[in-house]
Design an enzyme around this catalytic site. Structure first.
Site, PDB file in Angstrom:
ATOM      1  N   SER A  42      40.186  38.290  36.143  1.00 12.64           N
ATOM      2  CA  SER A  42      39.901  37.439  37.225  1.00 12.64           C
ATOM      3  C   SER A  42      38.864  37.879  37.995  1.00 12.64           C
ATOM      4  O   SER A  42      38.135  37.076  38.756  1.00 12.64           O
ATOM      5  CB  SER A  42      41.166  37.122  37.955  1.00 12.64           C
ATOM      6  OG  SER A  42      41.421  38.276  38.696  1.00 12.64           O
ATOM      7  N   LYS A  85      41.405  40.814  44.922  1.00 15.08           N
ATOM      8  CA  LYS A  85      40.632  39.552  44.732  1.00 15.08           C
ATOM      9  C   LYS A  85      39.451  39.753  46.069  1.00 15.08           C
ATOM     10  O   LYS A  85      39.702  40.850  46.726  1.00 15.08           O
ATOM     11  CB  LYS A  85      41.474  38.415  45.132  1.00 15.08           C
ATOM     12  CG  LYS A  85      42.767  38.149  44.135  1.00 15.08           C
ATOM     13  CD  LYS A  85      42.007  37.511  43.001  1.00 15.08           C
ATOM     14  CE  LYS A  85      43.196  37.164  42.095  1.00 15.08           C
ATOM     15  NZ  LYS A  85      42.956  36.812  40.630  1.00 15.08           N
TER      16      LYS A  85
END
Length: 178
Positions: A42, A85
């Site tokens: 990701s 993230k």
């Protein structure tokens, strides 16, 4: 003349030394840094699957996460998991994603994101980031499960544990993370 070794005293000193080292390591791990292994793609190409990263727990002690930071935090839908993230939305922000481009607070220009590996797609939002919370996105947007898709969309400030600081493995990619 031979000196007689006091084995009891030596053993006690060694045990004390090992205990001190263990306490120091525990304190560093608990309050200074965090170790993370990247489990998914990701955040490609910024951070790859299998990379090992050190996060700086002190980075947010006297300041808050900033847009663009790569943060390590407790996943809002299952706090037993750590996620990594990029911080996109700050407290009070309005985030809208149109044709894959991120717009902050109704700006006419999308957020500049030169770290993305490919052009993202999709329309999401608007998202209104609550006070004391953050909106997180993966760099590999088309393959990232992030704030756009979570049941609990936002990461609370007290769940942000560290700022990703250093990739130490693989050795050929050793260095700071941005």
């Amino acid at each position: 003349m031979d000196k007689k070794v006091n084995w009891k005293k030596e053993l006690i000193e060694d045990v004390i030394m090992v205990c001190v080292v263990l306490i120091v390591v525990f304190l560093i791990k608990s309050f200074v840094m965090i170790n993370a292994v990247i489990p998914s793609g990701s955040m490609e190409h910024t951070i790859s699957v299998g990379d090992r990263v050190i996060g700086n727990r002190l980075a947010y002690t006297f300041g808050d996460p900033q847009r663009g930071d790569i943060a390590i935090f407790k996943f809002p839908d299952d706090e037993s998991q750590l996620f990594i993230k990029r911080v996109i939305g700050l407290p009070g922000d309005k985030i809208q994603i149109i044709n894959g481009l991120v717009y902050v607070n109704d700006s006419a220009e999308p957020l500049e994101e030169d770290y993305l590996p490919e052009e993202p797609t999709g329309d999401f939002g608007p998202f209104y980031v609550p006070e004391d919370s953050y909106f997180m996105l993966g760099d590999n947007r088309n393959y990232s499960k992030d704030s756009r898709l979570w049941e609990n969309t936002y990461v609370k400030r007290d769940k942000v544990l560290a700022k990703a600081a250093l990739r130490y493995f693989p050795f050929d990619k050793f260095g700071t993370i941005e």
